[in-house]
Write an enzyme that holds these catalytic residues in place. Sequence first.
Site, PDB file in Angstrom:
ATOM      1  N   HIS A  30       9.289   3.657  -5.603  1.00 21.47           N
ATOM      2  CA  HIS A  30       8.967   4.750  -6.499  1.00 21.47           C
ATOM      3  C   HIS A  30       7.951   5.679  -5.839  1.00 21.47           C
ATOM      4  O   HIS A  30       7.876   5.761  -4.414  1.00 21.47           O
ATOM      5  CB  HIS A  30       8.185   4.199  -7.476  1.00 21.47           C
ATOM      6  CG  HIS A  30       6.954   3.087  -7.002  1.00 21.47           C
ATOM      7  ND1 HIS A  30       5.703   3.443  -6.744  1.00 21.47           N
ATOM      8  CD2 HIS A  30       7.113   1.683  -7.240  1.00 21.47           C
ATOM      9  CE1 HIS A  30       5.128   2.265  -6.645  1.00 21.47           C
ATOM     10  NE2 HIS A  30       6.011   1.292  -6.786  1.00 21.47           N
ATOM     11  N   ALA A  31       7.577   6.641  -6.279  1.00 19.86           N
ATOM     12  CA  ALA A  31       6.884   7.592  -5.966  1.00 19.86           C
ATOM     13  C   ALA A  31       5.475   7.224  -5.130  1.00 19.86           C
ATOM     14  O   ALA A  31       5.034   7.598  -4.376  1.00 19.86           O
ATOM     15  CB  ALA A  31       6.217   8.645  -6.950  1.00 19.86           C
ATOM     16  N   HIS A  33       5.430   4.456  -3.265  1.00 14.16           N
ATOM     17  CA  HIS A  33       5.783   4.309  -1.924  1.00 14.16           C
ATOM     18  C   HIS A  33       6.216   5.478  -0.958  1.00 14.16           C
ATOM     19  O   HIS A  33       5.560   5.385   0.065  1.00 14.16           O
ATOM     20  CB  HIS A  33       7.150   3.483  -1.970  1.00 14.16           C
ATOM     21  CG  HIS A  33       6.914   2.044  -2.544  1.00 14.16           C
ATOM     22  ND1 HIS A  33       7.540   1.603  -4.004  1.00 14.16           N
ATOM     23  CD2 HIS A  33       6.567   0.578  -2.208  1.00 14.16           C
ATOM     24  CE1 HIS A  33       7.510   0.554  -4.258  1.00 14.16           C
ATOM     25  NE2 HIS A  33       6.656  -0.128  -3.204  1.00 14.16           N
ATOM     26  N   GLY A 144      -0.590   0.210   0.092  1.00 13.11           N
ATOM     27  CA  GLY A 144      -1.315   0.643  -1.214  1.00 13.11           C
ATOM     28  C   GLY A 144      -2.528  -0.194  -1.725  1.00 13.11           C
ATOM     29  O   GLY A 144      -2.675  -1.365  -1.248  1.00 13.11           O
ATOM     30  N   GLN A 150      -4.324  -8.198  -1.660  1.00 14.35           N
ATOM     31  CA  GLN A 150      -3.363  -8.375  -0.519  1.00 14.35           C
ATOM     32  C   GLN A 150      -3.960  -7.390   0.494  1.00 14.35           C
ATOM     33  O   GLN A 150      -3.761  -7.706   1.777  1.00 14.35           O
ATOM     34  CB  GLN A 150      -1.894  -7.779  -0.817  1.00 14.35           C
ATOM     35  CG  GLN A 150      -1.030  -7.495   0.386  1.00 14.35           C
ATOM     36  CD  GLN A 150       0.558  -7.008  -0.125  1.00 14.35           C
ATOM     37  OE1 GLN A 150       1.079  -7.900  -0.665  1.00 14.35           O
ATOM     38  NE2 GLN A 150       0.632  -5.502  -0.208  1.00 14.35           N
ATOM     39  N   SER A 183       7.098  -1.349  -8.921  1.00 12.69           N
ATOM     40  CA  SER A 183       8.440  -1.752  -9.108  1.00 12.69           C
ATOM     41  C   SER A 183       8.907  -2.503 -10.370  1.00 12.69           C
ATOM     42  O   SER A 183       9.751  -2.510 -11.083  1.00 12.69           O
ATOM     43  CB  SER A 183       9.224  -2.458  -7.952  1.00 12.69           C
ATOM     44  OG  SER A 183       8.973  -1.717  -6.729  1.00 12.69           O
ATOM     45  N   ARG A 184       7.804  -3.361 -10.733  1.00  8.83           N
ATOM     46  CA  ARG A 184       7.964  -4.338 -11.860  1.00  8.83           C
ATOM     47  C   ARG A 184       7.955  -3.611 -13.249  1.00  8.83           C
ATOM     48  O   ARG A 184       8.122  -4.187 -14.419  1.00  8.83           O
ATOM     49  CB  ARG A 184       6.915  -5.433 -11.655  1.00  8.83           C
ATOM     50  CG  ARG A 184       7.402  -6.347 -10.549  1.00  8.83           C
ATOM     51  CD  ARG A 184       6.401  -7.760 -10.536  1.00  8.83           C
ATOM     52  NE  ARG A 184       7.021  -8.627  -9.689  1.00  8.83           N
ATOM     53  CZ  ARG A 184       6.525  -8.834  -8.315  1.00  8.83           C
ATOM     54  NH1 ARG A 184       5.610  -8.068  -8.033  1.00  8.83           N
ATOM     55  NH2 ARG A 184       7.255  -9.783  -7.798  1.00  8.83           N
TER      56      ARG A 184
END
Length: 281
Positions: A30-31, A33, A144, A150, A183-184
């Site tokens: 998506h945008a 990324h 990100g 993470q 994405s989810r």
Amino acid sequence: MQVLHTVAELRTALAGQAGTAFVPTMGNLHAGHVSLVELARRHGSPVVASIFVNPLQFGAGEDFERYPRTLAADCEKLAAAGCDLVFAPDVDALYPAPQDFIVQPSEALTRDLCGAFRPGHFAGVATVVLKLFNLVQPRVAVFGKKDFQQLRVIQELVRQFNLPIDIVAGDTLRESDGLAMSSRNAYLGATERIQAPQLQRELAAVVAAVQAGERDFEALCATAGRHLKMAGWRVDYVALRDAATLQSPMPDSARLVALGAAWLGSTRLIDNLDFSLGNPA
């Protein structure tokens, strides 16, 4: 833009490159990324993105099988963003043998927050990222901030393994109503999508209260969690932490982060806002 699928092809393509900027992804881009790829372009060349849905970081009952695989559409977006090379291996290419050697991240960084609800997740992340770093040999890697825990795991992995890689953190991109791009989000039903920005709003309320002088952090987070539960969310956690250590804030903490993870129906959403006591994120 080259699209490569094997380790041998990747090594050949990157032979002699010293300034590579790398953006690891699981695809279904998506945008947010795309913004990471654009950020990578400002820090190195060539720009390499990987697309790999990593089985090691999915636990039992999680969405590994249904995670969207959209390679053709992803490559179109990456090419438009100025990516030079896409590495899209299959599982056998990246794991030619059972992965018995696992990178075990710091317990201090992973024992709670998402680590408490996704056992083994960060070991799977750290292991695949170390493998990808070994293959790509980047000078810069971009991650990100939306996956804040993470990000801290990867930063510490690079520090403790003395890897010659600069980790660049990209800001979270949001939809017009404040929902963090993910994405989810595609899993959300129409009603859930309308409700989803509440997580960001509750975290923003915690940040605003702290910046206004409130110091009962546990009460603030409990209130935010209660608001979400009253609206039908299943809350994993709402927490306020030192942004560097992910431990409870100390009097000398320079930067804090409000983090939350909660479920709308069958979709688990995460978000965070990092800030100093004088300036919001």
